[in-house]
Scaffold this active site. Sequence first.
Site, PDB file in Angstrom:
ATOM      1  N   SER A   1       0.963  -1.092   0.030  1.00  0.00           N
ATOM      2  CA  SER A   1       0.128  -0.120   0.074  1.00  0.00           C
ATOM      3  C   SER A   1       0.879   1.037   0.112  1.00  0.00           C
ATOM      4  O   SER A   1       1.611   1.560  -1.110  1.00  0.00           O
ATOM      5  CB  SER A   1      -0.987   0.061   1.422  1.00  0.00           C
ATOM      6  OG  SER A   1      -1.729   0.985   1.124  1.00  0.00           O
ATOM      7  N   THR A   2       0.889   2.082   1.106  1.00  0.00           N
ATOM      8  CA  THR A   2       1.603   3.376   1.070  1.00  0.00           C
ATOM      9  C   THR A   2       3.010   2.987   1.115  1.00  0.00           C
ATOM     10  O   THR A   2       3.832   2.199   1.674  1.00  0.00           O
ATOM     11  CB  THR A   2       1.107   4.008   2.421  1.00  0.00           C
ATOM     12  OG1 THR A   2       0.015   3.947   2.871  1.00  0.00           O
ATOM     13  CG2 THR A   2       2.027   5.342   2.324  1.00  0.00           C
TER      14      THR A   2
ATOM     15  N   HIS B   1      -2.523  -0.959  -3.411  1.00  0.00           N
ATOM     16  CA  HIS B   1      -3.715  -0.255  -3.077  1.00  0.00           C
ATOM     17  C   HIS B   1      -3.547   1.212  -3.798  1.00  0.00           C
ATOM     18  O   HIS B   1      -2.817   1.871  -3.694  1.00  0.00           O
ATOM     19  CB  HIS B   1      -3.995   0.125  -1.704  1.00  0.00           C
ATOM     20  CG  HIS B   1      -4.076  -0.877  -0.708  1.00  0.00           C
ATOM     21  ND1 HIS B   1      -3.841  -1.115   0.708  1.00  0.00           N
ATOM     22  CD2 HIS B   1      -4.815  -2.124  -1.014  1.00  0.00           C
ATOM     23  CE1 HIS B   1      -4.297  -2.246   1.171  1.00  0.00           C
ATOM     24  NE2 HIS B   1      -4.751  -2.823   0.148  1.00  0.00           N
TER      25      HIS B   1
ATOM     26  N   MET C   1       0.069   1.168   5.412  1.00  0.00           N
ATOM     27  CA  MET C   1      -0.782   1.248   6.383  1.00  0.00           C
ATOM     28  C   MET C   1      -1.826   0.204   6.761  1.00  0.00           C
ATOM     29  O   MET C   1      -2.348  -0.210   5.884  1.00  0.00           O
ATOM     30  CB  MET C   1      -1.292   2.685   6.636  1.00  0.00           C
ATOM     31  CG  MET C   1      -2.021   3.127   7.558  1.00  0.00           C
ATOM     32  SD  MET C   1      -1.355   3.383   9.201  1.00  0.00           S
ATOM     33  CE  MET C   1      -0.290   4.699   8.677  1.00  0.00           C
TER      34      MET C   1
END
Length: 352
Positions: free
Chosen positions: A173-174, A199, A292
Amino acid sequence: MNKSIQILVVDDSALVRQFMTEVIASQPDMTLLATAPDPIAAMAKMQKQWPDVILLDVEMPKMDGITFLKQIMAQHPTPVVICSSLTEKGTALTLEAFSAGAVAVFTKATLGVRQHLQSIANDLIRAIREASQAKTTTVRPPIKTAPVTMVTPIQTTHNLTRTTDRVVAIGTSTGGTIALENILTQLPQDVPGIVIVQHMPEKFTAAFAERLNGLCAIEVREAKNGDRVLQGCALIAPGGYHTQVVRNGAFYCTEVFDAPPVNRHKPSVDVLFRSVAKAVGRNALGMILTGMGDDGARGLLSMRQAGANTIAQDEASSVVFGMPKEAIKLGAAEQIFSLNQMPAMIAQFGRR
């Protein structure tokens, strides 16, 4: 009490700036430091006090957001969340922003702006909180390591590419766009088939895959329903849809489908990992990277329980250690490696 997150909003739309002001004011852990209609005005305000997080548009007058972002990351690295319109130009600029150091992106419509922003307000709030916890560095180029041994190139035309008896599943993700670029650009063409959940909003994944495809020796493209998982090919789950791996006779294929978000995400890493645990079992390698939250932790545990090899990225090389940390806490990760070790792990898995 925890320190309030100090936020600077840089957007040429007065409507967007007003909406961001309202959203930030509604959160007890956030403070609006200032708003600015363009990067030049923002720079003047940042001289007085530097923000913790910057919300940044990409298409603006006087100076574009990408140039501004590069200046920020060179002078005073700061978490930046990109506010991008769902346009072809906006998508391309947003991908460039990720390469320049942005940690997250959320989208805004070109029509019905306020209604659209209201529908994504919770995502925006979460993006700000995620960004405030991200590690930023002055320079974030692809990590250079000893090159992974290359083999004789194989054809990348789909009907000539060899099938794979092993599958690598990656969730992130991040910070994942940079991590994936670091990994995929170092892989030789004989690696097992790879399926990835990053994501990312709808429409951005296709452009992201296209960009990586131009940088990598392997083929990289957005997954479509019924795609075979092939050696030397990485399939990226499309934004706005879940992707899973299924067995179809002697082949592994992707199923791309619409369903409610899982762990607030669509695509979800857990959905991918659980399907790989079921369909591939011990012939799989699961890797959970920077991000996250906890999406993917339970899915990676399912993979390990099914006999798969499982790896988590270490804290030092993660932009946000949330997803790997949760997987490690659950006992889902068999091993922990830094980002620069990941390409060799994939190549080694393929040679077993």
